[in-house]
Write an enzyme that holds these catalytic residues in place. Structure first.
Site, PDB file in Angstrom:
ATOM      1  N   HIS A 159       0.791  -1.235   0.000  1.00  8.66           N
ATOM      2  CA  HIS A 159       0.000   0.000   0.000  1.00  8.66           C
ATOM      3  C   HIS A 159       0.815   1.272   0.000  1.00  8.66           C
ATOM      4  CE1 HIS A 159      -4.190  -1.347   0.473  1.00  8.66           C
ATOM      5  NE2 HIS A 159      -3.626  -2.428   0.977  1.00  8.66           N
TER       6      HIS A 159
ATOM      7  N   LYS B 178      -8.763  14.174   3.969  1.00  6.14           N
ATOM      8  CA  LYS B 178      -7.929  12.968   3.987  1.00  6.14           C
ATOM      9  C   LYS B 178      -7.046  13.070   5.216  1.00  6.14           C
ATOM     10  CE  LYS B 178      -6.383  14.070  -0.187  1.00  6.14           C
ATOM     11  NZ  LYS B 178      -6.292  12.863  -0.983  1.00  6.14           N
ATOM     12  N   ARG B 179      -6.341  11.971   5.567  1.00  5.07           N
ATOM     13  CA  ARG B 179      -5.422  12.080   6.682  1.00  5.07           C
ATOM     14  C   ARG B 179      -4.436  13.227   6.440  1.00  5.07           C
ATOM     15  NH1 ARG B 179      -5.593   8.047  10.740  1.00  5.07           N
ATOM     16  NH2 ARG B 179      -3.836   9.208  11.577  1.00  5.07           N
TER      17      ARG B 179
ATOM     18  N   LYS C 159       0.727  14.500   1.399  1.00  4.51           N
ATOM     19  CA  LYS C 159      -0.552  14.853   0.788  1.00  4.51           C
ATOM     20  C   LYS C 159      -0.670  16.359   0.547  1.00  4.51           C
ATOM     21  CE  LYS C 159      -3.011  10.850   2.787  1.00  4.51           C
ATOM     22  NZ  LYS C 159      -3.825  10.242   1.705  1.00  4.51           N
TER      23      LYS C 159
ATOM     24  N   THR D  23      -8.205   6.913  -2.784  1.00  9.22           N
ATOM     25  CA  THR D  23      -9.556   6.459  -3.098  1.00  9.22           C
ATOM     26  C   THR D  23     -10.557   7.587  -2.878  1.00  9.22           C
ATOM     27  OG1 THR D  23      -9.685   5.549  -0.859  1.00  9.22           O
ATOM     28  CG2 THR D  23      -9.224   3.994  -2.653  1.00  9.22           C
TER      29      THR D  23
ATOM     30  N   LYS E 151     -14.138   8.791  -5.010  1.00 14.18           N
ATOM     31  CA  LYS E 151     -15.461   9.112  -4.464  1.00 14.18           C
ATOM     32  C   LYS E 151     -15.928  10.465  -4.983  1.00 14.18           C
ATOM     33  CE  LYS E 151     -13.851   6.902  -0.268  1.00 14.18           C
ATOM     34  NZ  LYS E 151     -13.222   7.219   1.037  1.00 14.18           N
TER      35      LYS E 151
HETATM   36  C1  LIG Z   1     -11.949   7.467   1.331  1.00 13.20           C
HETATM   37  C2  LIG Z   1     -11.498   7.809   2.683  1.00 13.20           C
HETATM   38  C3  LIG Z   1     -10.138   7.972   2.957  1.00 13.20           C
HETATM   39  C4  LIG Z   1      -9.068   7.880   1.892  1.00 13.20           C
HETATM   40  O1  LIG Z   1      -8.887   9.158   1.332  1.00 13.20           O
HETATM   41  P1  LIG Z   1      -7.605   9.538   0.456  1.00 13.20           P
HETATM   42  O2  LIG Z   1      -7.942  10.887  -0.071  1.00 13.20           O
HETATM   43  O3  LIG Z   1      -7.526   8.518  -0.633  1.00 13.20           O
HETATM   44  O4  LIG Z   1      -6.442   9.536   1.351  1.00 13.20           O
HETATM   45  C5  LIG Z   1      -9.759   8.293   4.234  1.00 13.20           C
HETATM   46  N1  LIG Z   1     -10.669   8.440   5.214  1.00 13.20           N
HETATM   47  C6  LIG Z   1     -11.982   8.310   4.993  1.00 13.20           C
HETATM   48  C7  LIG Z   1     -12.934   8.518   6.109  1.00 13.20           C
HETATM   49  C8  LIG Z   1     -12.446   7.980   3.727  1.00 13.20           C
HETATM   50  O5  LIG Z   1     -13.763   7.833   3.519  1.00 13.20           O
END
Ligand SMILES: *Cc1c(COP(=O)(O)O)cnc(C)c1O
Length: 824
Positions: free
Chosen positions: A374, A565-566, A571, A673, A677
């Site tokens: 990952h 995101k985190r 990032k 991911t 979305k």
């Molecule tokens: C989809 C999702 C992530 C992943 O987000 P990235 O932008 O790909 O890092 C992290 N936390 C939550 C709550 C999510 O729904």
């Protein structure tokens, strides 16, 4: 008051059994009343009581499908897959379950006499936050796809007492509090003591010779911990399959410290129960970085051992101790290296407990195990000290040594006389404190190693795992991540789902490539109007949440520019904040020509030990405070930090977003991911050539994607002679931003608190090269604004983004795992 029970049968319930599958003969409304009145013994209609009654009723509705699925799968007609993951970021279950079981109308009917609607009922559910971010959410999306595609997959994880911490913002700083998500019980789970297993720790090994003269290792004087199984149902989409997510809880074994009991140390003996139960107490809140704590290794072994014992027991029950077909009928997917101790553990179980010969056991192991990588970040690569292993898992360490010795023979054969290769590729990293390289262990023990996006897999093969790719090219493959369209479109964006149904039919939900049919509507004015109405409504819902949680008013007529995101330096939330400061600077200098009013939303948790990430949160909050408190800025710019970003927050965020920020340093984000979305829900992306962004851009075309910045190769090149100060001298915009930041304008009462952020960005060693991409980013943000100023053009681009998002359904990803890895 609770209403009287009625016997109305709803359309989809109460059907009589006609074969293997029998639906419950009681309708959902009737079951709901029964639970509310008798089971919970409540006579009020408090929303929590209504929620629990409904959840219990829905679970009951699934029980027969669930049992039939289990019984059928146990025949091993098809391959069984175990998905091992230390994280499952499930979020709420109710909405998704109602959707997949087609019970939404029944549920509404059950609620019609109560003062709570379905949305309010769902709000009662506490997120199952058993994960950090993308990795754990991927596991959850995969479970939905596997069940919906009728694949026999069991998720194995840990039932953490405390999930991902709750984030609050106090004076701009992140404050963590424990997430006691089980406080009021979990209505979805079923405790199944018949599946308990015992997991060994500590002790030592002894050699025994049996009466046939065969030598066996025995792991003795161990401290055993009981793994108690808790099952969660994973219903497929309208297909009568209900898979299982089995979560293990650590408990003291019954025989715990009998000696102490007998010596009269009753209270001490009972208190020691806690030691065992600590194992599953808390989720480690580190995303993309390892932690190295002993308790974490205990969690990993606990999960791996309990799950494998469960698999073997199921096998033996059906097939006896003949394991010759085991590898053909089972696949075990390791979600990152976290459960990679499963490789030596499967060897231990087969050799020590079922008396297989080493070579036979190794053939089975390497026919069964598959490993998903990952991340490329070096700080995330797990290594455990040999010392810790020898103490906690002495038998497992012996097996790792044996695996390594045999495997290094193969390396020596491939590269004769090359000692450096042996050292480089050894599972054991020698040195002052020898370490076990868990990724190498996973690769050696697996028949498949996959990355999670095209670029990521390329970089694995050419970089991190280059030697292994040369040795075993056939093991390596790519499976680009995806997200489930049930949760991330049908459930979270019902306005859009209805519009899709009306426009292209309903098949998209199980075949997301159907979204391409939208392309012909992309310029249709009346369709665009409908599209805009859906987005506007969703923006109002998001604005409401922002107002409630951040006390900042977002205006649905402004552009919603979102990065959630985190929080991690790679990032580059900082780049986003620099842009906000740039816009703010322009506004206070009266330069508002062509400026498109924006609401910028930032959200995400920082690992509690990650100081820089926490400073970035503080910076965002301080900048937000200045931006929002200046009435002259308000018409053009608003900025909010959303506390406690989680799955249920994302369900409101992605439908209401215009612009999705995917701005990581190229080569650092394995896939992403969140990006998918947003795309599915019609957001446009501003992003770098990183992770799955590259494939998103391929699908939607460059003209519908706001690409900027250095690519992975250029990043590697630019690193050699990186001079952020020179870049700053040549960029007046960047200079102005950094000067304003440096001046203390955003931290008047806390002087100096952001100095280390500035110096990190201006350091030639800055890994993340934030300032290198600043000008390109700002230029591209201006293009974004130009497009947004043309609503029809923007909407066309938005429609085309949704239309092109079909490839990022996790159904597509899982079809790849099924056909190319599991061969299920
Ligand atoms: C989809 C999702 C992530 C992943 O987000 P990235 O932008 O790909 O890092 C992290 N936390 C939550 C709550 C999510 O729904």
């Amino acid at each position: 008051m609770v209403k009287k029970a009625n016997n109305n049968r709803s359309a989809s319930s109460g059907k009589q059994a006609d074969g293997a599958i029998c639906e419950p003969c009681e309708s959902l409304p009737v079951a709901f009343d029964r639970h509310l009145r008798y089971w919970l013994s409540r006579d009020d209609d408090a929303p929590t009581a209504l929620y629990y009654s409904m959840a219990l009723s829905i679970k009951e509705h699934m029980l027969e499908y669930w049992r039939d699925t289990r019984t059928n799968d146990a025949q091993y007609k098809n391959k069984q897959v175990a998905y091992l993951s230390l994280e499952f970021l499930m979020g709420r279950a109710m909405g998704n379950t109602l959707l997949n079981l087609d019970l939404q109308e029944d549920c509404k009917a059950a609620l019609k006499d109560y003062a709570v609607n379905l949305e309010q009922l769902q709000e009662q559910e506490h997120d199952a936050g058993l994960g950090n971010g993308g990795l754990g959410r991927l596991a959850a999306c995969f479970l939905d796809s596997c069940a919906s595609m009728d694949i026999a997959v069991t998720g194995y994880g840990i039932r953490y007492e405390y999930g991902m911490f709750t984030q609050k913002i106090v004076d701009g700083y992140q404050q963590e509090s424990p997430d006691k998500w089980l406080r009021f019980g979990n209505p979805w789970e079923v405790r199944v003591p018949v599946h308990n297993v015992s997991v060994k720790f500590f002790g030592h090994t002894e050699t025994h010779t049996d009466k046939n003269g065969r030598r066996h290792m025995e792991w003795v004087d161990t401290q055993d911990v009981l793994a108690m199984a808790y099952d969660m149902p994973i219903p497929g989409y309208k297909n009568e399959r209900v898979n299982t997510l089995r979560l293990w809880k650590a408990e003291a074994t019954d025989e715990f410290d009998l000696d102490e009991f007998n010596q009269g140390d009753y209270a001490e003996a009972v208190a020691r129960k806690n030691l065992a139960e600590q194992i599953t107490m808390v989720l480690y809140p580190n995303d993309s970085s390892e932690n190295g704590k002993e308790l974490r290794l205990r969690q990993q072994y606990f999960l791996s051992s309990a799950s494998l014992q469960d698999l073997l027991r199921t096998w033996v029950k059906k097939c006896g101790t003949d394991f010759s077909q085991f590898g053909e009928k089972n696949a075990i997917q390791l979600n990152d290296t976290h459960p990679s101790v499963a490789v030596p553990e499967l060897m231990r179980l087969l050799v020590d407990e079922y008396y297989l010969e080493w070579d036979d056991a190794w053939a089975i192991t390497t026919q069964t195990m598959a490993y998903t990588n990952h991340t490329l970040l070096p700080e995330a690569l797990e290594r455990w000290s040999v010392r810790m292993f020898s103490h906690m898992l002495p038998r497992i360490l012996q097996i790792i040594y044996e695996i390594n010795a045999r495997y290094l023979d193969e390396v020596a054969h491939r590269w004769p006389g090359n000692c450096q290769k042996l050292a480089d590729m050894s599972i054991i990293e020698e040195g002052h404190e020898p370490q076990i390289r868990m990724a190498y262990l996973a690769i050696v023990g697996s028949f498949s190693v996959n990355g999670v996006a095209g670029l990521h897999t390329q970089l694995l093969k050419s970089g991190l795992f280059k030697d292994f790719y040369e040795l075993w090219p056939h093991k390596f493959n790519n499976k680009t991540n995806g997200v489930t369209p049930r949760r991330w479109l049908a459930h979270c964006n019902q306005g859009l789902a209805n519009l899709l149904d009306d426009t292209i039919g309903h098949e998209w939900i199980m075949d997301l490539s159907q979204l391409r049919k939208l392309e012909k509507n992309a310029k249709d004015t009346s369709f665009i109007k409908k599209w805009q109405k859906v987005k506007h409504d969703n923006k109002k819902i998001l604005a409401e949440m922002v107002k409630e949680q951040c006390l900042v008013e977002f205006d649905a007529d402004m552009m919603f520019d979102v990065q959630v995101k985190r929080i991690h330096e790679y990032k580059r939330q900082l780049l986003n904040i620099l842009h906000v400061i740039h816009l703010y600077n322009r506004i206070i200098n009266g330069d508002t020509k062509n400026m498109v009013p924006r609401c910028v939303l930032l959200g995400g948790k920082a690992a509690p030990g990650y100081a820089m990430a926490k400073s970035i949160i503080k910076l965002a909050n301080n900048v937000a405070h200045m931006v929002n408190s200046d009435p002259a800025v308000r018409p053009y710019l608003r900025f909010a930090f959303l506390p406690n970003y989680n799955v249920s927050a994302m369900e409101k965020i992605c439908p209401g977003t215009d612009l999705s920020e995917q701005i990581s340093t190229a080569g650092k984000e394995a896939s992403g991911t969140g990006n998918m979305k947003f795309m599915m829900n019609g957001a446009l992306t501003i992003g770098t050539l990183d992770g799955a962004n590259i494939e998103m851009l391929e699908e939607v075309g460059e003209e519908n994607f706001f690409l900027f910045g250095l690519n992975a190769q250029q990043v590697a090149q630019a690193r050699i002679n990186y001079s952020p100060r020179a870049i700053m001298q040549n960029s007046p915009r960047l200079r102005d931003v950094l000067n304003l930041l440096q001046s203390g304008h955003f931290n008047l009462v806390e002087p100096g608190i952001f100095d280390h952020i500035i110096s990190a960005m201006l350091s030639p060693d800055d890994q993340w090269m934030t300032v290198a991409d600043f000008d390109a980013y700002v230029d591209t943000q201006e293009k974004v604004a130009d497009c947004y100023a043309q609503p029809e053009l923007w909407s066309t681009m938005s429609i085309l983004n949704t239309a092109a998002s079909g490839r990022f359904s996790s159904d597509v990803t899982i079809a790849g795992y099924r056909d190319e890895i599991w061969k299920a």
